[in-house]
Design a protein around this motif. Structure first.
Motif, PDB file in Angstrom:
ATOM      1  N   GLU A  17     -69.584  30.198  72.822  1.00 19.30           N
ATOM      2  CA  GLU A  17     -70.530  30.187  74.127  1.00 19.30           C
ATOM      3  C   GLU A  17     -71.424  31.367  73.946  1.00 19.30           C
ATOM      4  O   GLU A  17     -72.504  31.429  74.336  1.00 19.30           O
ATOM      5  CB  GLU A  17     -69.738  30.240  75.356  1.00 19.30           C
ATOM      6  CG  GLU A  17     -68.927  28.968  75.452  1.00 19.30           C
ATOM      7  CD  GLU A  17     -68.006  28.972  76.796  1.00 19.30           C
ATOM      8  OE1 GLU A  17     -67.999  30.099  77.571  1.00 19.30           O
ATOM      9  OE2 GLU A  17     -67.048  28.203  77.096  1.00 19.30           O
ATOM     10  N   GLY A  20     -74.154  30.428  71.398  1.00 15.66           N
ATOM     11  CA  GLY A  20     -74.961  29.659  72.014  1.00 15.66           C
ATOM     12  C   GLY A  20     -75.590  29.913  73.290  1.00 15.66           C
ATOM     13  O   GLY A  20     -76.367  29.166  73.517  1.00 15.66           O
ATOM     14  N   ASP A  22     -74.650  30.111  76.197  1.00 15.37           N
ATOM     15  CA  ASP A  22     -73.964  29.893  77.390  1.00 15.37           C
ATOM     16  C   ASP A  22     -73.365  30.896  78.212  1.00 15.37           C
ATOM     17  O   ASP A  22     -73.573  31.213  79.366  1.00 15.37           O
ATOM     18  CB  ASP A  22     -72.863  28.991  77.141  1.00 15.37           C
ATOM     19  CG  ASP A  22     -73.408  27.727  76.534  1.00 15.37           C
ATOM     20  OD1 ASP A  22     -74.212  27.042  76.866  1.00 15.37           O
ATOM     21  OD2 ASP A  22     -72.601  27.256  75.681  1.00 15.37           O
ATOM     22  N   ASP A 120     -82.627  11.145  72.628  1.00 14.20           N
ATOM     23  CA  ASP A 120     -82.230  11.487  74.019  1.00 14.20           C
ATOM     24  C   ASP A 120     -80.978  12.337  74.236  1.00 14.20           C
ATOM     25  O   ASP A 120     -80.747  12.538  75.272  1.00 14.20           O
ATOM     26  CB  ASP A 120     -82.392  10.256  74.930  1.00 14.20           C
ATOM     27  CG  ASP A 120     -81.324   9.179  74.777  1.00 14.20           C
ATOM     28  OD1 ASP A 120     -80.568   9.371  73.746  1.00 14.20           O
ATOM     29  OD2 ASP A 120     -81.243   8.085  75.279  1.00 14.20           O
ATOM     30  N   GLN A 121     -80.391  12.444  73.156  1.00 14.55           N
ATOM     31  CA  GLN A 121     -79.172  12.999  73.059  1.00 14.55           C
ATOM     32  C   GLN A 121     -79.043  14.654  72.287  1.00 14.55           C
ATOM     33  O   GLN A 121     -78.274  15.240  72.030  1.00 14.55           O
ATOM     34  CB  GLN A 121     -77.924  12.345  72.349  1.00 14.55           C
ATOM     35  CG  GLN A 121     -77.699  11.224  73.245  1.00 14.55           C
ATOM     36  CD  GLN A 121     -76.305  10.420  72.498  1.00 14.55           C
ATOM     37  OE1 GLN A 121     -75.998  10.757  71.353  1.00 14.55           O
ATOM     38  NE2 GLN A 121     -76.009   9.473  73.193  1.00 14.55           N
ATOM     39  N   PHE A 122     -80.439  15.064  72.516  1.00 14.04           N
ATOM     40  CA  PHE A 122     -80.845  16.196  71.738  1.00 14.04           C
ATOM     41  C   PHE A 122     -80.044  17.550  72.294  1.00 14.04           C
ATOM     42  O   PHE A 122     -79.970  17.652  73.589  1.00 14.04           O
ATOM     43  CB  PHE A 122     -82.351  16.630  71.659  1.00 14.04           C
ATOM     44  CG  PHE A 122     -82.570  17.934  71.090  1.00 14.04           C
ATOM     45  CD1 PHE A 122     -83.132  17.801  70.020  1.00 14.04           C
ATOM     46  CD2 PHE A 122     -82.967  19.257  71.943  1.00 14.04           C
ATOM     47  CE1 PHE A 122     -83.452  19.081  69.182  1.00 14.04           C
ATOM     48  CE2 PHE A 122     -83.070  20.356  71.327  1.00 14.04           C
ATOM     49  CZ  PHE A 122     -83.527  20.223  69.880  1.00 14.04           C
ATOM     50  N   GLU A 123     -79.479  18.320  71.207  1.00 13.20           N
ATOM     51  CA  GLU A 123     -78.705  19.369  71.694  1.00 13.20           C
ATOM     52  C   GLU A 123     -79.340  20.728  70.812  1.00 13.20           C
ATOM     53  O   GLU A 123     -79.185  20.597  69.742  1.00 13.20           O
ATOM     54  CB  GLU A 123     -77.349  19.455  71.610  1.00 13.20           C
ATOM     55  CG  GLU A 123     -76.670  18.230  72.651  1.00 13.20           C
ATOM     56  CD  GLU A 123     -75.215  18.360  72.309  1.00 13.20           C
ATOM     57  OE1 GLU A 123     -74.734  19.251  71.243  1.00 13.20           O
ATOM     58  OE2 GLU A 123     -74.454  17.646  73.106  1.00 13.20           O
ATOM     59  N   PRO A 124     -79.865  21.883  71.562  1.00 11.81           N
ATOM     60  CA  PRO A 124     -80.238  23.023  70.651  1.00 11.81           C
ATOM     61  C   PRO A 124     -79.262  23.480  69.762  1.00 11.81           C
ATOM     62  O   PRO A 124     -79.637  23.582  68.468  1.00 11.81           O
ATOM     63  CB  PRO A 124     -80.281  24.039  71.790  1.00 11.81           C
ATOM     64  CG  PRO A 124     -80.639  23.301  73.199  1.00 11.81           C
ATOM     65  CD  PRO A 124     -79.732  22.198  72.912  1.00 11.81           C
ATOM     66  N   ALA A 125     -77.906  23.310  69.843  1.00 13.21           N
ATOM     67  CA  ALA A 125     -77.004  23.769  68.915  1.00 13.21           C
ATOM     68  C   ALA A 125     -77.147  22.796  67.615  1.00 13.21           C
ATOM     69  O   ALA A 125     -76.708  23.635  66.363  1.00 13.21           O
ATOM     70  CB  ALA A 125     -75.358  23.863  69.572  1.00 13.21           C
ATOM     71  N   ALA A 126     -77.093  21.697  68.000  1.00 13.70           N
ATOM     72  CA  ALA A 126     -77.256  20.561  66.861  1.00 13.70           C
ATOM     73  C   ALA A 126     -78.510  20.935  66.047  1.00 13.70           C
ATOM     74  O   ALA A 126     -78.495  20.756  64.788  1.00 13.70           O
ATOM     75  CB  ALA A 126     -77.413  19.173  67.483  1.00 13.70           C
ATOM     76  N   VAL A 167     -83.598  28.076  72.413  1.00 15.51           N
ATOM     77  CA  VAL A 167     -83.331  27.526  73.899  1.00 15.51           C
ATOM     78  C   VAL A 167     -84.301  27.773  75.009  1.00 15.51           C
ATOM     79  O   VAL A 167     -84.726  26.889  75.715  1.00 15.51           O
ATOM     80  CB  VAL A 167     -81.989  28.206  74.189  1.00 15.51           C
ATOM     81  CG1 VAL A 167     -81.581  28.230  75.837  1.00 15.51           C
ATOM     82  CG2 VAL A 167     -80.676  27.968  73.552  1.00 15.51           C
ATOM     83  N   HIS A 170     -88.257  25.750  73.126  1.00 17.12           N
ATOM     84  CA  HIS A 170     -88.352  24.409  72.983  1.00 17.12           C
ATOM     85  C   HIS A 170     -89.283  24.126  71.684  1.00 17.12           C
ATOM     86  O   HIS A 170     -89.901  22.716  72.139  1.00 17.12           O
ATOM     87  CB  HIS A 170     -88.549  23.534  74.063  1.00 17.12           C
ATOM     88  CG  HIS A 170     -87.389  23.912  75.373  1.00 17.12           C
ATOM     89  ND1 HIS A 170     -86.190  23.656  75.151  1.00 17.12           N
ATOM     90  CD2 HIS A 170     -87.607  24.692  76.362  1.00 17.12           C
ATOM     91  CE1 HIS A 170     -85.538  24.091  76.071  1.00 17.12           C
ATOM     92  NE2 HIS A 170     -86.399  24.774  76.914  1.00 17.12           N
TER      93      HIS A 170
END
Length: 245
Positions: A17, A20, A22, A120-126, A167, A170
């Motif tokens: 976290e 990332g 969080d 549509d399942q984009f994640e910054p960590a990925a 994050v 973008h």
């Protein structure tokens, strides 16, 4: 769950976290709240927090709890500068080898970045993981994995800064485009252009965040008052012509 397992779980969860974002730099947390969140006793939680403090990701604040450490911009700038020197040599060596299997692995990583951007399942960590995977391939293929490990060991400042770029800004398409140009230069063995494109690419996070580093994000840095002098240097780097084609 045994105390040791609990401590490992709390450590791994909080570390993920923090890296990332969080948990943002400077964020304060009470130890009791962490115990309640993980439904754990104070001892294993305290052990986990001590480990995170040892890595430099957290610091104890007397009578208040723990706080995610602030970023240090001067360190980040120096790490990026060091990386440009190391990675330029790595990329030139990689291009000279011109291993078709290694090049295909790079293309595969680049294709995955494009697929992720369109998902549509984009994640910054990925995206961060795929970005790192591509660069790591270059280091591994030329036999310099220790160089890459040294870069990764700078997670206290640099990893979080890279994630901050992803994050907050973008601007993933720009990063993917620069990866594509670098890969094209490697395939065509255009050694003279590699350093300029790589330098522009690696300092891209600073350039993209130039308008918010000292304002919106200033509280994340322990030396925010010095950011301006580093920005002037980074903004003096001209965009290479091959990135505009």
């Amino acid at each position: 769950m045994r105390a040791k397992d609990t401590a490992n779980h709390v450590y791994a969860s909080l570390r993920k976290e923090i890296l990332g974002l969080d948990i943002v730099p400077g964020q304060l947390m009470r130890e009791q709240d962490i115990c309640e969140r993980f439904e754990a006793s104070r001892t294993p939680v305290h052990v986990a927090l001590e480990r995170l403090c040892d890595t430099g990701l957290l610091e104890f604040v007397p009578y208040k709890g723990v706080r995610a450490t602030l970023l240090k911009f001067s360190h980040i700038y120096q790490i990026i500068l060091m990386r440009t020197v190391l990675e330029t040599k790595v990329l030139i060596d990689f291009a000279r080898k011109a291993d078709p299997f290694a090049l295909e692995r790079c293309h595969h990583s680049l294709r995955n970045q494009g697929i992720l951007l369109a998902s549509d399942q984009f994640e910054p960590a990925a995206f961060y993981a795929l970005d790192s995977q591509l660069h790591q391939t270059w280091f591994d293929e030329v036999g310099f994995p220790l160089f890459w490990d040294a870069i990764q060991d700078s997670e206290v400042y640099y990893t979080r800064f890279r994630m901050l770029d992803i994050v907050e800004m973008h601007n993933f398409k720009e990063i993917v485009q620069e990866h594509a140009v670098l890969l094209s230069l490697l395939e065509s063995q255009q050694y003279d252009h590699i350093e300029g494109v790589l330098t522009y690419h690696l300092f891209g996070g600073i350039r993209r965040m130039q308008y918010v580093l000292q304002s919106d994000l200033g509280s994340y840095f322990s030396d925010a008052q010095n950011i301006g002098s580093y920005l002037d240097r980074v903004l003096s780097f001209e965009r290479p012509d091959c990135l505009s084609e």
